[in-house]
Design a protein around this motif. Structure first.
Motif, PDB file in Angstrom:
ATOM      1  N   MET A  83       0.826  -1.214   0.000  1.00  0.00           N
ATOM      2  CA  MET A  83       0.000   0.000   0.000  1.00  0.00           C
ATOM      3  C   MET A  83       0.859   1.263   0.000  1.00  0.00           C
ATOM      4  O   MET A  83       0.529   2.237  -0.670  1.00  0.00           O
ATOM      5  CB  MET A  83      -0.962   0.001   1.194  1.00  0.00           C
ATOM      6  CG  MET A  83      -2.081  -1.001   1.029  1.00  0.00           C
ATOM      7  SD  MET A  83      -3.401  -0.893   2.252  1.00  0.00           S
ATOM      8  CE  MET A  83      -2.569  -1.008   3.798  1.00  0.00           C
ATOM      9  N   PHE A  84       1.956   1.259   0.744  1.00  0.00           N
ATOM     10  CA  PHE A  84       2.847   2.412   0.762  1.00  0.00           C
ATOM     11  C   PHE A  84       3.752   2.461  -0.466  1.00  0.00           C
ATOM     12  O   PHE A  84       4.354   3.480  -0.752  1.00  0.00           O
ATOM     13  CB  PHE A  84       3.719   2.427   2.027  1.00  0.00           C
ATOM     14  CG  PHE A  84       2.994   2.911   3.238  1.00  0.00           C
ATOM     15  CD1 PHE A  84       2.640   4.242   3.367  1.00  0.00           C
ATOM     16  CD2 PHE A  84       2.651   2.030   4.243  1.00  0.00           C
ATOM     17  CE1 PHE A  84       1.966   4.694   4.486  1.00  0.00           C
ATOM     18  CE2 PHE A  84       1.975   2.471   5.369  1.00  0.00           C
ATOM     19  CZ  PHE A  84       1.618   3.800   5.496  1.00  0.00           C
ATOM     20  N   GLY A  85       3.849   1.361  -1.172  1.00  0.00           N
ATOM     21  CA  GLY A  85       4.725   1.317  -2.338  1.00  0.00           C
ATOM     22  C   GLY A  85       6.183   1.254  -1.936  1.00  0.00           C
ATOM     23  O   GLY A  85       7.039   1.850  -2.574  1.00  0.00           O
ATOM     24  N   PHE A  86       6.471   0.508  -0.879  1.00  0.00           N
ATOM     25  CA  PHE A  86       7.841   0.381  -0.386  1.00  0.00           C
ATOM     26  C   PHE A  86       8.302  -1.058  -0.598  1.00  0.00           C
ATOM     27  O   PHE A  86       7.660  -1.988  -0.120  1.00  0.00           O
ATOM     28  CB  PHE A  86       7.921   0.759   1.090  1.00  0.00           C
ATOM     29  CG  PHE A  86       9.299   0.671   1.669  1.00  0.00           C
ATOM     30  CD1 PHE A  86      10.342   1.398   1.111  1.00  0.00           C
ATOM     31  CD2 PHE A  86       9.557  -0.131   2.753  1.00  0.00           C
ATOM     32  CE1 PHE A  86      11.623   1.313   1.638  1.00  0.00           C
ATOM     33  CE2 PHE A  86      10.829  -0.216   3.292  1.00  0.00           C
ATOM     34  CZ  PHE A  86      11.860   0.512   2.730  1.00  0.00           C
ATOM     35  N   LEU A  87       9.388  -1.232  -1.326  1.00  0.00           N
ATOM     36  CA  LEU A  87       9.892  -2.558  -1.698  1.00  0.00           C
ATOM     37  C   LEU A  87       8.782  -3.367  -2.372  1.00  0.00           C
ATOM     38  O   LEU A  87       8.613  -4.560  -2.122  1.00  0.00           O
ATOM     39  CB  LEU A  87      10.436  -3.308  -0.479  1.00  0.00           C
ATOM     40  CG  LEU A  87      11.570  -2.642   0.285  1.00  0.00           C
ATOM     41  CD1 LEU A  87      11.888  -3.420   1.555  1.00  0.00           C
ATOM     42  CD2 LEU A  87      12.813  -2.531  -0.577  1.00  0.00           C
ATOM     43  N   THR A  88       8.025  -2.708  -3.230  1.00  0.00           N
ATOM     44  CA  THR A  88       6.787  -3.262  -3.770  1.00  0.00           C
ATOM     45  C   THR A  88       6.996  -4.591  -4.481  1.00  0.00           C
ATOM     46  O   THR A  88       6.304  -5.568  -4.183  1.00  0.00           O
ATOM     47  CB  THR A  88       6.141  -2.250  -4.739  1.00  0.00           C
ATOM     48  OG1 THR A  88       6.029  -0.997  -4.073  1.00  0.00           O
ATOM     49  CG2 THR A  88       4.777  -2.724  -5.174  1.00  0.00           C
ATOM     50  N   GLY A 141       5.224  -2.170 -11.699  1.00  0.00           N
ATOM     51  CA  GLY A 141       5.847  -1.467 -10.585  1.00  0.00           C
ATOM     52  C   GLY A 141       4.858  -0.603  -9.837  1.00  0.00           C
ATOM     53  O   GLY A 141       3.679  -0.522 -10.188  1.00  0.00           O
ATOM     54  N   PRO A 142       5.337   0.087  -8.813  1.00  0.00           N
ATOM     55  CA  PRO A 142       4.438   0.829  -7.936  1.00  0.00           C
ATOM     56  C   PRO A 142       3.970   2.174  -8.485  1.00  0.00           C
ATOM     57  O   PRO A 142       2.994   2.732  -7.999  1.00  0.00           O
ATOM     58  CB  PRO A 142       5.272   1.040  -6.678  1.00  0.00           C
ATOM     59  CG  PRO A 142       6.672   1.076  -7.189  1.00  0.00           C
ATOM     60  CD  PRO A 142       6.710   0.104  -8.336  1.00  0.00           C
TER      61      PRO A 142
END
Length: 169
Positions: A83-88, A141-142
């Protein structure tokens, strides 16, 4: 005073509706949607952990309780990261594999009827839907509305490189 032209308004409206692409906003929506949907499974399992710990299917050599704990961690932790788009792209892999295992379990639990006889209202389609969304996010990707993108920008700027190199990533 500007002259009102119906054909100009139609062309302008047409291009606004069909010509613009909101891919980054779309990726954000999809990340939030799949994260919330997967997270609600994890929250339900936390609430009902006493009921599920003995009946949850054991996977990959684990007993049912350990398998349930691992699945809850995947559903909650990976969903937050997605959801945060971190290490997606990395965080998509565990729930994708979990959905493969869930689909395998669901298809093999219908002993009395063939897998092709499962209709849309039975749970066999849910893992496939999640796998499709995860695979799409893995490919695209994010997007630019993500922690991954902002960290990439920071890294590029600290190394005195141009943002054009980021577009190639």
């Amino acid at each position: 005073m500007r002259h009102f032209s119906l054909s100009r308004w139609i062309k302008h409206t047409y291009f606004k509706v069909t010509g613009y692409s909101y891919t980054n906003l779309g990726r954000l929506f999809l990340r939030l949607f799949v994260g919330i949907m997967m997270m609600q499974f994890g929250i339900r399992q936390i609430i009902n952990i006493d009921l599920l710990k003995d009946i949850f299917p054991g996977e990959i050599g684990m007993d049912s309780h350990a398998s349930l704990i691992v699945m809850i961690c995947i559903e909650i932790v990976c969903s937050v990261f997605i959801m945060f788009g971190f290490l997606t792209r990395l965080m998509i892999i565990p729930p994708f594999v979990a959905m493969i295992l869930a689909e395998y379990y669901l298809l093999h639990s219908y002993v009395h009827e063939s897998a092709y006889m499962i209709d849309w209202s039975q749970p066999g389609y849910v893992p496939i839907l999640f796998m499709g969304i995860y695979f799409f996010l893995l490919l695209v990707g994010p997007g630019k509305i993500s922690v991954d993108y902002f960290l990439s920008l920071h890294i590029i700027h600290t190394e005195n490189k141009s943002e054009g190199e980021l577009e190639e990533v």
